[in-house]
Design a protein around this motif. Structure first.
Motif, PDB file in Angstrom:
ATOM      1  N   ALA A  74       0.773  -1.161  -0.081  1.00  0.00           N
ATOM      2  CA  ALA A  74      -0.049   0.137   0.002  1.00  0.00           C
ATOM      3  C   ALA A  74       0.750   1.397   0.103  1.00  0.00           C
ATOM      4  O   ALA A  74       0.644   2.071  -0.927  1.00  0.00           O
ATOM      5  CB  ALA A  74      -0.985  -0.058   1.197  1.00  0.00           C
ATOM      6  N   ALA A  75       2.070   1.379   0.800  1.00  0.00           N
ATOM      7  CA  ALA A  75       2.696   2.351   0.865  1.00  0.00           C
ATOM      8  C   ALA A  75       3.470   2.756  -0.559  1.00  0.00           C
ATOM      9  O   ALA A  75       3.550   3.856  -0.855  1.00  0.00           O
ATOM     10  CB  ALA A  75       3.723   2.372   2.000  1.00  0.00           C
ATOM     11  N   ARG A  76       3.920   1.610  -1.020  1.00  0.00           N
ATOM     12  CA  ARG A  76       4.499   1.748  -2.034  1.00  0.00           C
ATOM     13  C   ARG A  76       3.600   1.990  -3.624  1.00  0.00           C
ATOM     14  O   ARG A  76       4.055   3.047  -4.132  1.00  0.00           O
ATOM     15  CB  ARG A  76       5.250   0.615  -2.681  1.00  0.00           C
ATOM     16  N   ARG A  77       2.334   1.595  -3.364  1.00  0.00           N
ATOM     17  CA  ARG A  77       1.383   1.967  -4.320  1.00  0.00           C
ATOM     18  C   ARG A  77       1.012   3.403  -4.206  1.00  0.00           C
ATOM     19  O   ARG A  77       0.818   4.269  -5.263  1.00  0.00           O
ATOM     20  CB  ARG A  77      -0.010   1.161  -4.319  1.00  0.00           C
ATOM     21  N   GLN A  78       1.004   4.052  -2.871  1.00  0.00           N
ATOM     22  CA  GLN A  78       0.772   5.550  -2.864  1.00  0.00           C
ATOM     23  C   GLN A  78       1.915   6.405  -3.510  1.00  0.00           C
ATOM     24  O   GLN A  78       1.535   7.325  -4.174  1.00  0.00           O
ATOM     25  CB  GLN A  78       0.636   5.679  -1.304  1.00  0.00           C
ATOM     26  N   ASP A  79       3.091   5.992  -3.139  1.00  0.00           N
ATOM     27  CA  ASP A  79       4.189   6.492  -3.856  1.00  0.00           C
ATOM     28  C   ASP A  79       4.244   6.561  -5.280  1.00  0.00           C
ATOM     29  O   ASP A  79       4.565   7.607  -6.036  1.00  0.00           O
ATOM     30  CB  ASP A  79       5.441   5.874  -3.179  1.00  0.00           C
ATOM     31  N   LEU A  80       4.042   5.376  -5.980  1.00  0.00           N
ATOM     32  CA  LEU A  80       3.581   5.610  -7.390  1.00  0.00           C
ATOM     33  C   LEU A  80       2.543   6.441  -7.863  1.00  0.00           C
ATOM     34  O   LEU A  80       2.753   6.861  -9.094  1.00  0.00           O
ATOM     35  CB  LEU A  80       3.534   4.125  -7.847  1.00  0.00           C
ATOM     36  N   MET A  81       1.484   6.305  -7.106  1.00  0.00           N
ATOM     37  CA  MET A  81       0.360   7.297  -7.706  1.00  0.00           C
ATOM     38  C   MET A  81       0.797   8.763  -7.650  1.00  0.00           C
ATOM     39  O   MET A  81       0.479   9.591  -8.508  1.00  0.00           O
ATOM     40  CB  MET A  81      -0.848   6.778  -6.551  1.00  0.00           C
ATOM     41  N   LEU A  82       1.482   9.240  -6.362  1.00  0.00           N
ATOM     42  CA  LEU A  82       1.960  10.540  -6.472  1.00  0.00           C
ATOM     43  C   LEU A  82       3.009  10.883  -7.501  1.00  0.00           C
ATOM     44  O   LEU A  82       2.939  11.826  -8.023  1.00  0.00           O
ATOM     45  CB  LEU A  82       2.769  10.707  -5.137  1.00  0.00           C
ATOM     46  N   LYS A  83       3.760   9.821  -7.988  1.00  0.00           N
ATOM     47  CA  LYS A  83       5.029  10.057  -8.969  1.00  0.00           C
ATOM     48  C   LYS A  83       4.203  10.138 -10.073  1.00  0.00           C
ATOM     49  O   LYS A  83       4.467  10.967 -11.037  1.00  0.00           O
ATOM     50  CB  LYS A  83       5.623   8.851  -9.050  1.00  0.00           C
ATOM     51  N   TRP A  84       3.079   9.368 -10.587  1.00  0.00           N
ATOM     52  CA  TRP A  84       2.328   9.338 -11.735  1.00  0.00           C
ATOM     53  C   TRP A  84       1.675  10.811 -11.934  1.00  0.00           C
ATOM     54  O   TRP A  84       1.796  11.523 -12.948  1.00  0.00           O
ATOM     55  CB  TRP A  84       1.400   8.286 -12.010  1.00  0.00           C
ATOM     56  N   GLN A  85       1.118  11.244 -10.573  1.00  0.00           N
ATOM     57  CA  GLN A  85       0.207  12.415 -10.763  1.00  0.00           C
ATOM     58  C   GLN A  85       1.366  13.603 -10.832  1.00  0.00           C
ATOM     59  O   GLN A  85       0.901  14.697 -11.660  1.00  0.00           O
ATOM     60  CB  GLN A  85      -0.556  12.838  -9.417  1.00  0.00           C
ATOM     61  N   GLY A  86       2.375  13.354 -10.567  1.00  0.00           N
ATOM     62  CA  GLY A  86       3.434  14.604 -10.814  1.00  0.00           C
ATOM     63  C   GLY A  86       4.061  14.575 -12.101  1.00  0.00           C
ATOM     64  O   GLY A  86       5.030  15.466 -12.561  1.00  0.00           O
ATOM     65  N   THR A  87       3.908  13.504 -13.026  1.00  0.00           N
ATOM     66  CA  THR A  87       4.428  13.494 -14.218  1.00  0.00           C
ATOM     67  C   THR A  87       3.721  14.535 -15.220  1.00  0.00           C
ATOM     68  O   THR A  87       2.821  15.073 -15.009  1.00  0.00           O
ATOM     69  CB  THR A  87       4.276  12.017 -14.989  1.00  0.00           C
ATOM     70  N   ASP A  88       4.663  15.049 -16.116  1.00  0.00           N
ATOM     71  CA  ASP A  88       4.111  16.030 -17.161  1.00  0.00           C
ATOM     72  C   ASP A  88       2.949  15.374 -17.807  1.00  0.00           C
ATOM     73  O   ASP A  88       2.898  14.325 -18.212  1.00  0.00           O
ATOM     74  CB  ASP A  88       5.563  16.088 -18.201  1.00  0.00           C
ATOM     75  N   ALA A  89       1.938  16.632 -17.991  1.00  0.00           N
ATOM     76  CA  ALA A  89       0.510  16.107 -18.333  1.00  0.00           C
ATOM     77  C   ALA A  89       0.820  15.748 -19.797  1.00  0.00           C
ATOM     78  O   ALA A  89      -0.027  14.813 -20.210  1.00  0.00           O
ATOM     79  CB  ALA A  89      -0.145  17.687 -18.177  1.00  0.00           C
ATOM     80  N   ALA A  90       1.774  16.378 -20.606  1.00  0.00           N
ATOM     81  CA  ALA A  90       1.609  15.940 -21.893  1.00  0.00           C
ATOM     82  C   ALA A  90       1.996  14.556 -22.075  1.00  0.00           C
ATOM     83  O   ALA A  90       1.536  13.996 -23.112  1.00  0.00           O
ATOM     84  CB  ALA A  90       2.506  16.933 -22.752  1.00  0.00           C
ATOM     85  N   LEU A  91       2.964  14.026 -21.272  1.00  0.00           N
ATOM     86  CA  LEU A  91       3.470  12.851 -21.526  1.00  0.00           C
ATOM     87  C   LEU A  91       2.422  11.880 -21.031  1.00  0.00           C
ATOM     88  O   LEU A  91       2.210  10.790 -21.399  1.00  0.00           O
ATOM     89  CB  LEU A  91       4.815  12.709 -20.414  1.00  0.00           C
ATOM     90  N   LYS A  92       1.623  12.212 -19.987  1.00  0.00           N
ATOM     91  CA  LYS A  92       0.728  11.243 -19.523  1.00  0.00           C
ATOM     92  C   LYS A  92      -0.263  11.059 -20.572  1.00  0.00           C
ATOM     93  O   LYS A  92      -0.973  10.136 -20.828  1.00  0.00           O
ATOM     94  CB  LYS A  92       0.176  11.880 -18.083  1.00  0.00           C
ATOM     95  N   GLN A  93      -0.724  12.279 -21.162  1.00  0.00           N
ATOM     96  CA  GLN A  93      -1.748  12.126 -22.258  1.00  0.00           C
ATOM     97  C   GLN A  93      -1.357  11.160 -23.298  1.00  0.00           C
ATOM     98  O   GLN A  93      -1.911  10.630 -23.808  1.00  0.00           O
ATOM     99  CB  GLN A  93      -2.067  13.651 -22.970  1.00  0.00           C
ATOM    100  N   HIS A  94       0.074  11.407 -23.737  1.00  0.00           N
ATOM    101  CA  HIS A  94       0.319  10.503 -24.918  1.00  0.00           C
ATOM    102  C   HIS A  94       0.410   8.881 -24.518  1.00  0.00           C
ATOM    103  O   HIS A  94      -0.014   8.205 -25.062  1.00  0.00           O
ATOM    104  CB  HIS A  94       1.972  10.977 -24.850  1.00  0.00           C
TER     105      HIS A  94
END
Length: 534
Positions: A74-94
């Motif tokens: 759970a702790a690792r999953r939370q860290d990864l979620m925050l990392k994804w949310q902090g990723t550049d919006a254009a890259l995420k949309q791609h």
């Protein structure tokens, strides 16, 4: 956007037979992930979206992408979620665009793995409404004219199923739920290809807990039940299996709404139990086990007034079916501890039935046991022994008294049966007798395990400790419960009336603090002329 690196060689190495090569590849990918997360995401997405890459490389890329946003911890999953949310919006949309495009890939394995990745990312994005086009795009795949290819429709429905399985129901609006259910139910239509229908019924199973509002409306509930019931009669065996699995989820989530459908469900399930292939029959029995467990939970919680008594009402008709199913053992499957089949499912349901119907089951089971316990066919000997052990919990000790007294000599002798499965079930059945009856006798009732039978019984059990491991497992259980039946509340070696629930289950070989069963067993054995090894 982040620079793309060719990772095809590294991804191919992650499934190398050489452990050193695999480890080096994983270390390389982990280093890139930690040192340049945007570049890593862009690169594995490029590999996934490249139709010229080999299927296994694309699948490896999809798994790497999934593991970049999700983890079991759970702790690792939370860290990864925050990392994804902090990723550049254009890259995420791609990345999202590539994933949605991969649902149209001609490669089935790629589509299936992609569906899982979409669900993992959706579980993050929907929380913040960061992917508003996802559900409309998936719905368009199902509603497209001319229709999208079969593979696309199948993958889309699989994606819906994964999303519904992953996501917190509070994050989906009732409008979205209705649109998803509409698309899924349409995918179950008889005009669809079997692979699409199977993906749809699987998706509905995963989504059924979201359909609470729909199950409150009679017309919508009727429509959903009709569609699922029809699928139990489909020509495709996997479809019939999935339909009964869906009915299990419906029973678990909407038990109180089943009254109007139980006559039809009884007919469909018993037909499958009697006539269909083993895997379908197993799931049909599991439907009844789901109902029975739900009803037992209500009884345990003091909610008898809410219980519809579906199991008790059908018991007279279901019990003979279950006893017949007990004789359908697959000897090869019995060697695989992970196997679950018709005979095993019937045995589990019989135990539930005994707890619900109590004394009522004894006169129905008794003829089956006495008629088959000495059969020349091991299937029937084992089935009779299993039926005997299955009804030890539920009926009153008084109703079982004569039955058990007459059966104990047969069980003691059956520990030497020529067939290993019969010996294993015999040891288990003895454990059931000792756990639920021995020491629980009514006041002034003679002991279930009479004094004169103890030397022969102990000798047979101790001799069976040299048997095959799977037999020994249950012999150890039987010895433990036999000892506990002689144990006084303060741990002393004297007989006493043990109340139901006084003991918990212990796996063989596991000793708990304060466990005095083995000394007690030695003491009892010494009293009656038997020997228990140190």
């Amino acid at each position: 956007m982040a620079t793309v690196i060719d990772l095809s060689a590294a991804l191919a190495s992650t499934f190398s037979h050489d452990a050193n090569i695999r480890q080096q590849a994983e270390q390389h990918l982990d280093h890139l992930k930690e040192s340049n997360f945007p570049g890593y995401l862009a690169s594995i997405t490029n590999e996934l979206g490249n139709e010229e890459r080999a299927d296994d490389i694309r699948q490896a890329a999809a798994l790497q992408l999934k593991n970049s946003v999700d983890a079991k911890d759970a702790a690792r999953r939370q860290d990864l979620m925050l990392k994804w949310q902090g990723t550049d919006a254009a890259l995420k949309q791609h990345i999202r665009d590539v994933l949605l495009r991969c649902l149209h890939s001609p490669k089935g394995d790629v589509r299936k793995t992609t569906a899982l990745v979409i669900a993992k990312i959706a579980n993050i994005d929907i929380q913040s409404n960061a992917w508003p086009t996802l559900i409309p795009t998936l719905l368009n795949n199902m509603a497209a004219q001319p229709p999208a290819p079969v593979g696309t429709r199948q993958a889309t429905l699989t994606t819906f199923g994964y999303i519904c399985e992953e996501i917190d129901e509070s994050l989906l609006s009732s409008e979205n739920v209705n649109m998803i259910l509409t698309a899924v139910v349409a995918g179950m239509g008889e005009s669809e290809q079997d692979e699409v229908r199977l993906a749809a019924i699987t998706a509905l199973t995963n989504a059924i807990h979201l359909a609470r509002n729909n199950f409150e409306v009679e017309t919508e509930r009727n429509y959903l039940m009709t569609v699922v019931c029809k699928c139990t009669l489909a020509s495709s065996q996997p479809m019939r299996v999935a339909a009964f699995q869906c009915l299990q989820q419906i029973a678990d989530n909407y038990y109180s709404k089943l009254q109007s459908y139980m006559t039809e469900l009884y007919g469909l399930s018993t037909k499958s139990i009697k006539d269909d292939e083993d895997e379908v029959a197993t799931q049909a029995i599991e439907f009844w086990s789901t109902v029975a467990e739900y009803e037992l939970d209500m009884m345990d919680d003091g909610k008898d007034d809410q219980c519809k008594n579906f199991t008790a009402s059908a018991a007279e008709y279901l019990l003979p079916l279950m006893l017949e199913c007990l004789t359908k053992q697959d000897e090869e499957a019995l060697e695989d501890e992970g196997t679950w089949n018709r005979a095993m499912a019937a045995g589990f349901f019989l135990k539930l039935l005994a707890r619900i119907c109590k004394d009522r089951v004894v006169p129905q089971v008794l003829p089956f046991v006495t008629g088959n316990i000495s059969s020349p066919d091991w299937h029937f000997r084992e089935a009779a022994t299993f039926a005997f052990g299955s009804i030890m919990e539920g009926p009153s000790p008084a109703s079982l008294d004569q039955f058990v007294r007459a059966g104990l000599p047969f069980l003691t002798n059956a520990l030497k049966d020529q067939h290993r499965v019969v010996r294993e079930t015999t040891a288990w059945a003895l454990g059931q007798v000792f756990e639920h009856l021995h020491g629980n006798e009514a006041e002034n009732q003679h002991p279930i395990v009479p004094k004169e039978s103890i030397p022969a019984l102990l000798s047979a059990l101790v001799a069976s400790l040299k048997d095959e491991p799977r037999v020994v497992y249950y012999v150890c259980d039987a010895l433990r419960y036999l000892a506990l039946g002689f144990q006084s509340p303060d741990g002393g070696p004297q007989c006493y009336q043990r109340k139901p629930g006084d003991t918990n289950y212990y796996a063989p070989g596991r000793r708990e603090d304060g466990d005095t069963s083995r000394p007690v067993l030695r003491h009892v054995a010494s009293l009656y002329g038997a020997v228990v090894p140190q």
